[in-house]
Design an enzyme around this catalytic site. Structure first.
Site, PDB file in Angstrom:
ATOM      1  N   SER A 125       0.818  -1.219   0.000  1.00 16.29           N
ATOM      2  CA  SER A 125       0.000   0.000   0.000  1.00 16.29           C
ATOM      3  C   SER A 125       0.849   1.265   0.000  1.00 16.29           C
ATOM      4  O   SER A 125       1.918   1.315   0.616  1.00 16.29           O
ATOM      5  CB  SER A 125      -0.873  -0.025   1.260  1.00 16.29           C
ATOM      6  N   GLU A 127       0.211   3.608   1.769  1.00 14.66           N
ATOM      7  CA  GLU A 127       0.294   4.051   3.169  1.00 14.66           C
ATOM      8  C   GLU A 127       1.690   3.787   3.747  1.00 14.66           C
ATOM      9  O   GLU A 127       2.063   4.377   4.764  1.00 14.66           O
ATOM     10  CB  GLU A 127      -0.760   3.342   4.026  1.00 14.66           C
ATOM     11  N   TYR A 149      -1.561   0.457  10.711  1.00 12.75           N
ATOM     12  CA  TYR A 149      -1.827  -0.211   9.429  1.00 12.75           C
ATOM     13  C   TYR A 149      -0.614  -0.069   8.503  1.00 12.75           C
ATOM     14  O   TYR A 149      -0.150  -1.059   7.919  1.00 12.75           O
ATOM     15  CB  TYR A 149      -3.071   0.411   8.774  1.00 12.75           C
TER      16      TYR A 149
HETATM   17  P1  NAP Z   1     -11.480  -4.618   2.036  1.00 11.52           P
HETATM   18  O1  NAP Z   1     -12.633  -4.242   1.162  1.00 11.52           O
HETATM   19  O2  NAP Z   1     -11.424  -4.107   3.444  1.00 11.52           O
HETATM   20  O3  NAP Z   1     -11.431  -6.227   2.088  1.00 11.52           O
HETATM   21  C1  NAP Z   1     -10.637  -6.906   3.019  1.00 11.52           C
HETATM   22  C2  NAP Z   1     -10.891  -8.404   2.882  1.00 11.52           C
HETATM   23  O4  NAP Z   1     -10.042  -9.107   3.815  1.00 11.52           O
HETATM   24  C3  NAP Z   1     -12.326  -8.837   3.190  1.00 11.52           C
HETATM   25  O5  NAP Z   1     -12.681  -9.831   2.263  1.00 11.52           O
HETATM   26  C4  NAP Z   1     -12.193  -9.452   4.592  1.00 11.52           C
HETATM   27  O6  NAP Z   1     -13.148 -10.441   4.854  1.00 11.52           O
HETATM   28  C5  NAP Z   1     -10.820 -10.098   4.477  1.00 11.52           C
HETATM   29  N1  NAP Z   1     -10.203 -10.419   5.769  1.00 11.52           N
HETATM   30  C6  NAP Z   1      -9.941  -9.571   6.784  1.00 11.52           C
HETATM   31  N2  NAP Z   1      -9.339 -10.240   7.778  1.00 11.52           N
HETATM   32  C7  NAP Z   1      -9.240 -11.533   7.392  1.00 11.52           C
HETATM   33  C8  NAP Z   1      -8.729 -12.726   8.004  1.00 11.52           C
HETATM   34  N3  NAP Z   1      -8.199 -12.709   9.228  1.00 11.52           N
HETATM   35  N4  NAP Z   1      -8.760 -13.873   7.308  1.00 11.52           N
HETATM   36  C9  NAP Z   1      -9.314 -13.911   6.081  1.00 11.52           C
HETATM   37  N5  NAP Z   1      -9.841 -12.827   5.454  1.00 11.52           N
HETATM   38  C10 NAP Z   1      -9.800 -11.664   6.120  1.00 11.52           C
HETATM   39  O7  NAP Z   1     -10.102  -4.221   1.350  1.00 11.52           O
HETATM   40  P2  NAP Z   1      -9.790  -3.807  -0.180  1.00 11.52           P
HETATM   41  O8  NAP Z   1     -10.003  -2.345  -0.354  1.00 11.52           O
HETATM   42  O9  NAP Z   1     -10.446  -4.782  -1.088  1.00 11.52           O
HETATM   43  O10 NAP Z   1      -8.205  -4.027  -0.209  1.00 11.52           O
HETATM   44  C11 NAP Z   1      -7.644  -5.295  -0.558  1.00 11.52           C
HETATM   45  C12 NAP Z   1      -6.212  -5.354  -0.044  1.00 11.52           C
HETATM   46  O11 NAP Z   1      -5.445  -4.320  -0.639  1.00 11.52           O
HETATM   47  C13 NAP Z   1      -6.047  -5.144   1.459  1.00 11.52           C
HETATM   48  O12 NAP Z   1      -4.935  -5.919   1.874  1.00 11.52           O
HETATM   49  C14 NAP Z   1      -5.726  -3.668   1.592  1.00 11.52           C
HETATM   50  O13 NAP Z   1      -5.020  -3.437   2.795  1.00 11.52           O
HETATM   51  C15 NAP Z   1      -4.873  -3.481   0.354  1.00 11.52           C
HETATM   52  N6  NAP Z   1      -4.854  -2.143  -0.244  1.00 11.52           N
HETATM   53  C16 NAP Z   1      -6.021  -1.515  -0.543  1.00 11.52           C
HETATM   54  C17 NAP Z   1      -5.992  -0.295  -1.186  1.00 11.52           C
HETATM   55  C18 NAP Z   1      -7.264   0.425  -1.594  1.00 11.52           C
HETATM   56  O14 NAP Z   1      -7.187   1.618  -1.899  1.00 11.52           O
HETATM   57  N7  NAP Z   1      -8.394  -0.255  -1.644  1.00 11.52           N
HETATM   58  C19 NAP Z   1      -4.754   0.282  -1.532  1.00 11.52           C
HETATM   59  C20 NAP Z   1      -3.591  -0.405  -1.210  1.00 11.52           C
HETATM   60  C21 NAP Z   1      -3.638  -1.633  -0.580  1.00 11.52           C
HETATM   61  P3  NAP Z   1     -14.560 -10.144   5.600  1.00 11.52           P
HETATM   62  O15 NAP Z   1     -15.531  -9.879   4.487  1.00 11.52           O
HETATM   63  O16 NAP Z   1     -14.799 -11.399   6.334  1.00 11.52           O
HETATM   64  O17 NAP Z   1     -14.354  -8.947   6.494  1.00 11.52           O
HETATM   65  O1  F7E Z   2      -8.876   8.292   3.877  1.00 12.28           O
HETATM   66  C1  F7E Z   2      -9.180  11.810   4.961  1.00 12.28           C
HETATM   67  C2  F7E Z   2      -8.324  10.892   5.809  1.00 12.28           C
HETATM   68  O2  F7E Z   2      -9.967   6.276   4.826  1.00 12.28           O
HETATM   69  C3  F7E Z   2      -8.312   9.117   2.887  1.00 12.28           C
HETATM   70  C4  F7E Z   2      -7.222   2.188   2.491  1.00 12.28           C
HETATM   71  O3  F7E Z   2      -7.767   1.469   1.398  1.00 12.28           O
HETATM   72  O4  F7E Z   2      -6.021   3.633   1.019  1.00 12.28           O
HETATM   73  C5  F7E Z   2      -6.965   3.619   2.066  1.00 12.28           C
HETATM   74  O5  F7E Z   2      -6.468   4.332   3.198  1.00 12.28           O
HETATM   75  C6  F7E Z   2      -8.021  10.495   3.454  1.00 12.28           C
HETATM   76  C7  F7E Z   2      -7.274  10.485   4.798  1.00 12.28           C
HETATM   77  O6  F7E Z   2      -8.254   6.037   2.964  1.00 12.28           O
HETATM   78  C8  F7E Z   2     -12.513  11.622   6.371  1.00 12.28           C
HETATM   79  O7  F7E Z   2      -7.806  11.605   6.953  1.00 12.28           O
HETATM   80  C9  F7E Z   2     -11.133  13.178   5.784  1.00 12.28           C
HETATM   81  O8  F7E Z   2      -6.242  11.448   4.764  1.00 12.28           O
HETATM   82  O9  F7E Z   2     -10.464   6.923   2.437  1.00 12.28           O
HETATM   83  P1  F7E Z   2      -9.492   6.837   3.536  1.00 12.28           P
HETATM   84  P2  F7E Z   2      -6.724   5.885   3.426  1.00 12.28           P
HETATM   85  O10 F7E Z   2      -6.556   6.129   4.879  1.00 12.28           O
HETATM   86  O11 F7E Z   2      -5.894   6.700   2.497  1.00 12.28           O
HETATM   87  C10 F7E Z   2      -4.746   3.044   1.326  1.00 12.28           C
HETATM   88  C11 F7E Z   2      -3.891   3.105   0.089  1.00 12.28           C
HETATM   89  C12 F7E Z   2      -4.860   1.707   1.937  1.00 12.28           C
HETATM   90  O12 F7E Z   2      -3.984   0.862   1.756  1.00 12.28           O
HETATM   91  C13 F7E Z   2      -5.949   1.504   2.943  1.00 12.28           C
HETATM   92  O13 F7E Z   2      -6.227   0.118   3.112  1.00 12.28           O
HETATM   93  O14 F7E Z   2      -9.256  11.160   3.706  1.00 12.28           O
HETATM   94  N1  F7E Z   2     -10.536  11.990   5.506  1.00 12.28           N
HETATM   95  N2  F7E Z   2     -12.334  12.986   6.318  1.00 12.28           N
HETATM   96  C14 F7E Z   2     -11.370  11.000   5.858  1.00 12.28           C
HETATM   97  N3  F7E Z   2     -11.240   9.658   5.768  1.00 12.28           N
HETATM   98  C15 F7E Z   2     -12.281   8.913   6.209  1.00 12.28           C
HETATM   99  N4  F7E Z   2     -12.189   7.567   6.110  1.00 12.28           N
HETATM  100  N5  F7E Z   2     -13.426   9.477   6.730  1.00 12.28           N
HETATM  101  C16 F7E Z   2     -13.588  10.825   6.843  1.00 12.28           C
HETATM  102  O15 F7E Z   2     -14.615  11.308   7.331  1.00 12.28           O
END
Ligand code: NAP
Ligand code: F7E
Length: 324
Positions: A125, A127, A149
């Site tokens: 990520s 992050e 995280y």
């Molecule tokens: P998400 O919607 O939160 O999905 C997370 C998945 O992980 C869900 O299917 C959840 O299952 C499963 N899970 C959580 N804990 C588990 C465990 N202990 N054993 C088995 N399954 C488990 O996340 P996403 O946005 O699709 O992201 C996918 C991956 O990419 C994650 O690793 C996230 O950290 C990473 N990532 C996301 C982003 C982004 O912008 N979306 C960017 C960079 C990296 P349940 O349905 O049971 O909760």
């Molecule tokens: O926040 C600001 C908050 O929660 C984005 C995950 O998929 O992407 C995601 O992480 C920004 C932050 O995503 C609110 O402070 C303001 O600066 O949508 P977010 P994230 O934290 O960037 C990365 C790449 C991952 O890997 C993670 O799994 O938006 N913000 N106001 C807010 N954020 C939230 N959630 N809610 C608010 O009300």
């Protein structure tokens, strides 16, 4: 019978659902790992649930991972499961470390023991860049995570690199910047804003409380990003890649676009509430995906404005359908 079989952990999540659909379209047999719960939550995969094989396992449970690989023998493993919501990682830092950090080692150990020929994808990520050391961020930018995280993801990233170098595994890490869709969890800021704006438009709410409106992110479309995951595992050599659009936008710009699309002025409805500020913020992210462009031939296809509009459209449609 399909020639290729892939295991997707986190299939019930946003990315898992898009990746599974994409793999099915490529002729794969798809195994989706889900953890046991008292009620199933297959909302994101219901429309293709019959086309995949659901297998029960948990990243906390080493034996379950070994058993799945031994029984189903996938050639590719996409490790997408994680505790992925950044604010929760301050409330549950140990559990986040168990899923998001040690869970990666458990899956890598299962691959190493059962079949080291398996190609492995780790969901790293942006992050990990946190308090950024340079802009834009690329594969060589040093990490400086700002949340439990982010710290857990740095561990997952380096253990993947380490298993590649120690055991010669085909292990890749995709450093993906934020990617969104109508299937994004409602707690993430893009979906919170598009859903909140749609509710206000329909008279179901009169304000939207957010945190830091100045934070900037590089937001892309999840459907594009899962294709990059697959491309990484089709190369001759395993490697790490940044996947991003190269554009950065603020949360305020996000509000302007979402509310503006519905002919609303965001300033009349959005309240910045300290409750949603984070103990340590990631102020600015913007990725340099030139390596992915050059080596994978990957390009994003949906602009930021298109992405927000398609999410608003989906939320309006769902809310109107609910009203009957
Ligand atoms: P998400 O919607 O939160 O999905 C997370 C998945 O992980 C869900 O299917 C959840 O299952 C499963 N899970 C959580 N804990 C588990 C465990 N202990 N054993 C088995 N399954 C488990 O996340 P996403 O946005 O699709 O992201 C996918 C991956 O990419 C994650 O690793 C996230 O950290 C990473 N990532 C996301 C982003 C982004 O912008 N979306 C960017 C960079 C990296 P349940 O349905 O049971 O909760
Ligand atoms: O926040 C600001 C908050 O929660 C984005 C995950 O998929 O992407 C995601 O992480 C920004 C932050 O995503 C609110 O402070 C303001 O600066 O949508 P977010 P994230 O934290 O960037 C990365 C790449 C991952 O890997 C993670 O799994 O938006 N913000 N106001 C807010 N954020 C939230 N959630 N809610 C608010 O009300």
């Amino acid at each position: 019978m399909s020639e290729k079989r892939a295991l997707v952990t986190g299939i019930t999540g946003q990315d898992g659902s898009y990746l599974a659909e994409f793999l099915l379209s490529q002729g794969y047999e798809v195994l989706g790992m889900v953890r046991r719960s008292s009620t199933v939550n297959f909302d994101r995969i219901r429309h293709f649930q019959d086309e995949v094989t659901i297998v029960q396992g948990d990243l906390l449970d080493q034996m379950s991972l070994l058993d799945i690989l031994r029984e189903y023998r996938p050639q590719e493993v996409y490790n997408l499961a994680a505790q992925s919501f950044v604010p929760t990682s301050w409330k549950q830092p140990v559990l986040t470390g168990e899923f998001t950090a040690l869970g990666v080692t458990r899956m890598l150990e299962a691959v190493r023991i059962i079949d080291p020929e398996i190609r492995f994808y780790q969901a790293s990520s942006s992050e990990m860049f946190g308090k950024v050391r340079e802009t834009p961020q690329n594969e060589n930018t040093p990490f400086y995570p700002r949340s439990p995280y982010g710290v857990a993801k740095v561990y997952g990233h380096w253990i993947t690199v380490n298993y590649r170098e120690s055991y010669d595994l085909f292990a890749c890490s995709g450093i993906l910047f934020n990617h969104e869709s109508p299937r994004r969890g409602l707690e993430f800021v893009t979906h919170k804003v598009t859903y909140g704006a749609a509710r206000i438009k329909l008279g179901l709410a009169d304000e939207l409380r957010l945190g830091n409106l100045e934070a900037r992110r590089d937001w892309g479309y999840a459907g594009d990003y899962v294709q990059a995951m697959w491309l990484m595992l089709q190369q001759d050599e395993p490697d790490d890649y940044v996947i991003a659009t190269g554009e950065t936008h603020s949360v305020q710009e996000l509000c302007e676009i979402a509310f503006g699309y519905l002919d609303l002025d965001w300033r009349e409805y959005v309240v910045s509430d300290p409750k949603f500020f984070r103990p340590a913020e990631v102020d600015l992210l913007v990725g340099d995906a030139s390596k992915a462009h050059a080596k994978l031939g990957w390009e994003p296809s949906v602009s930021f404005e298109e992405l927000i509009r398609l999410m608003v459209d989906a939320d309006m449609k769902a809310l109107q359908a609910n009203r009957g």
